[in-house]
Design an enzyme around this catalytic site. Structure first.
Site, PDB file in Angstrom:
ATOM      1  N   ASP A 181       0.865  -1.178   0.000  1.00 25.93           N
ATOM      2  CA  ASP A 181       0.000   0.000   0.000  1.00 25.93           C
ATOM      3  C   ASP A 181       0.900   1.226   0.000  1.00 25.93           C
ATOM      4  O   ASP A 181       1.565   1.509   1.003  1.00 25.93           O
ATOM      5  CB  ASP A 181      -0.916   0.005   1.236  1.00 25.93           C
ATOM      6  N   ASP A 214     -16.495 -10.976  -5.368  1.00 28.93           N
ATOM      7  CA  ASP A 214     -17.810 -10.443  -5.003  1.00 28.93           C
ATOM      8  C   ASP A 214     -18.139  -9.219  -5.850  1.00 28.93           C
ATOM      9  O   ASP A 214     -19.254  -8.714  -5.788  1.00 28.93           O
ATOM     10  CB  ASP A 214     -17.761 -10.059  -3.510  1.00 28.93           C
ATOM     11  N   HIS A 239     -21.841  -9.036  -5.271  1.00 27.05           N
ATOM     12  CA  HIS A 239     -21.584  -7.808  -4.500  1.00 27.05           C
ATOM     13  C   HIS A 239     -22.376  -7.794  -3.185  1.00 27.05           C
ATOM     14  O   HIS A 239     -23.213  -6.909  -2.952  1.00 27.05           O
ATOM     15  CB  HIS A 239     -21.902  -6.556  -5.331  1.00 27.05           C
ATOM     16  N   GLU A 257     -21.402  -3.972 -13.209  1.00 28.46           N
ATOM     17  CA  GLU A 257     -22.442  -4.625 -12.401  1.00 28.46           C
ATOM     18  C   GLU A 257     -23.795  -4.056 -12.785  1.00 28.46           C
ATOM     19  O   GLU A 257     -23.877  -2.858 -13.077  1.00 28.46           O
ATOM     20  CB  GLU A 257     -22.162  -4.405 -10.915  1.00 28.46           C
ATOM     21  N   ARG A 300     -13.171  -3.861  -5.653  1.00 27.01           N
ATOM     22  CA  ARG A 300     -13.858  -3.392  -6.849  1.00 27.01           C
ATOM     23  C   ARG A 300     -13.396  -4.240  -8.028  1.00 27.01           C
ATOM     24  O   ARG A 300     -12.214  -4.575  -8.142  1.00 27.01           O
ATOM     25  CB  ARG A 300     -13.539  -1.915  -7.128  1.00 27.01           C
TER      26      ARG A 300
HETATM   27  C1  MLT Z   1     -19.244   0.119  -0.640  1.00 24.87           C
HETATM   28  O1  MLT Z   1     -18.466   0.692  -1.402  1.00 24.87           O
HETATM   29  O2  MLT Z   1     -19.757   0.709   0.303  1.00 24.87           O
HETATM   30  C2  MLT Z   1     -19.562  -1.323  -0.852  1.00 24.87           C
HETATM   31  O3  MLT Z   1     -19.024  -1.818  -2.017  1.00 24.87           O
HETATM   32  C3  MLT Z   1     -21.005  -1.633  -0.720  1.00 24.87           C
HETATM   33  C4  MLT Z   1     -21.896  -0.833  -1.600  1.00 24.87           C
HETATM   34  O4  MLT Z   1     -21.542  -0.566  -2.720  1.00 24.87           O
HETATM   35  O5  MLT Z   1     -22.950  -0.430  -1.162  1.00 24.87           O
END
Ligand code: MLT
Length: 313
Positions: free
Chosen positions: A170, A255, A278, A260, A231
């Site tokens: 990171d 996920d 997701h 999407e 993501r």
């Molecule tokens: C987020 O970014 O909060 C999560 O991926 C969940 C969502 O998209 O609601």
């Protein structure tokens, strides 16, 4: 009183808070882009999750918008710069679902390592395939965390008791801060080369888009498992499918997807992949937190008060 357009499912607790502040709460889920543009006209606030694309065109249609509230963490579906140009405040709920996302990561890691969904599927279809679905222990493996932010750290904390070696890449985290979390910082290449399990926890930005593509995947160990709950655009799905085909990866659990909703990824329908739609933030607790937190922020913005989680104040 303001009109608050809610374009995706929001927890009742959040809706109640908006109504209690006297706002007219207009819940309109499943709208097409055209319908959304019509619905946002005249609304002072727009509340979204990850499926609504808030681009310049939608912001222009929202001629009365004061605030866009993202009930969740990621802001990759909001053109924050375009909102800023138009004087529209953007806020999110930055810690609402981090525990749920971390728990989902651990669930996918174990499910993939022990091939639980595959065995469940076989047995549900009447096949006792005890010899087919052998797995891998997590114990004493090296787990590489790409992105040691809030979720990455919670994952580290939760899997440390499995007696794993934790390494991370990171560029925004110091070695001292990582060490305090029991994690050694390494370079991107070293992480790929050493990890038995790689888990992604970076936001989607121009820097991270396609970060784990063919070149990076070629550096991974042939038995390595990759988990992506961050993501979709960070992991190149086509390159990942090619690496699995070539026997250069052990398996993938994901996920999130480059686009999407996703129903036709090259990673679907394989026995070396575990895929979910997701669901990282889809717990009652996370949704309650996201809903109430964003409602509080939107109420503040509509009252003209300072908004602690504004990202473009
Ligand atoms: C987020 O970014 O909060 C999560 O991926 C969940 C969502 O998209 O609601």
């Amino acid at each position: 009183m303001a009109r608050v357009l809610v374009s995706e499912t929001l927890a009742d607790a959040g809706l109640d808070l908006l109504r209690a502040a006297g706002h007219d709460v207009d819940v309109r889920t499943g709208l097409s882009n055209d319908e959304l543009r019509d619905a946002v006209a005249g609304a002072q606030a727009l509340v979204i999750r990850s499926a609504t694309q808030v681009d310049a065109e939608l912001l222009d249609a929202g001629d009365s918008l004061v605030v866009v509230g993202r009930a969740g963490v990621g802001l990759d579906n909001v053109d924050v710069a375009a909102a800023t140009e138009r004087g529209v405040l953007v806020c999110n709920a930055p810690s609402s679902n981090v525990v749920s996302a971390a728990e989902m990561t651990v669930a996918l890691m174990l499910a993939l390592a022990r091939r639980v969904p595959q065995a469940h599927q076989a047995l549900s279809e009447g096949r006792w395939e005890r010899g087919r679905w052998g797995g891998m222990e997590i114990y004493r493996k090296t787990v590489g965390i790409l992105g040691l932010g809030r979720v990455g750290r919670l994952v580290a904390q939760r899997i440390a008791p499995f007696d794993v070696a934790l390494i991370a890449f990171d560029p925004y985290v110091s070695a001292e801060s990582a060490r305090a979390a029991g994690v050694d910082m390494v370079s991107f290449d070293e992480l790929l080369e050493r990890s038995d399990i790689i888990t992604l926890h970076m936001p989607q930005t121009p820097e991270t888009a396609g970060l784990l593509g063919a070149e990076g995947l070629a550096k991974c160990r042939p038995h390595a498992l990759i988990i992506n709950t961050a993501r979709g655009g960070i992991l190149d799905e086509a390159a990942a499918a090619a690496a699995l085909d070539a026997g250069r990866l052990g398996g993938i659990a994901l996920d999130v997807y480059e686009t999407e909703p996703m129903t036709e990824s090259p990673l679907f329908g394989r026995t070396d992949v575990v895929a979910t739609p997701h669901l990282g933030a889809s717990t009652a607790e996370a949704q309650d937190r996201a809903g109430t937190h964003i409602a509080e922020q939107v109420n503040l913005a509509l009252a003209g008060d300072p908004v602690p989680d504004a990202v473009n104040a």
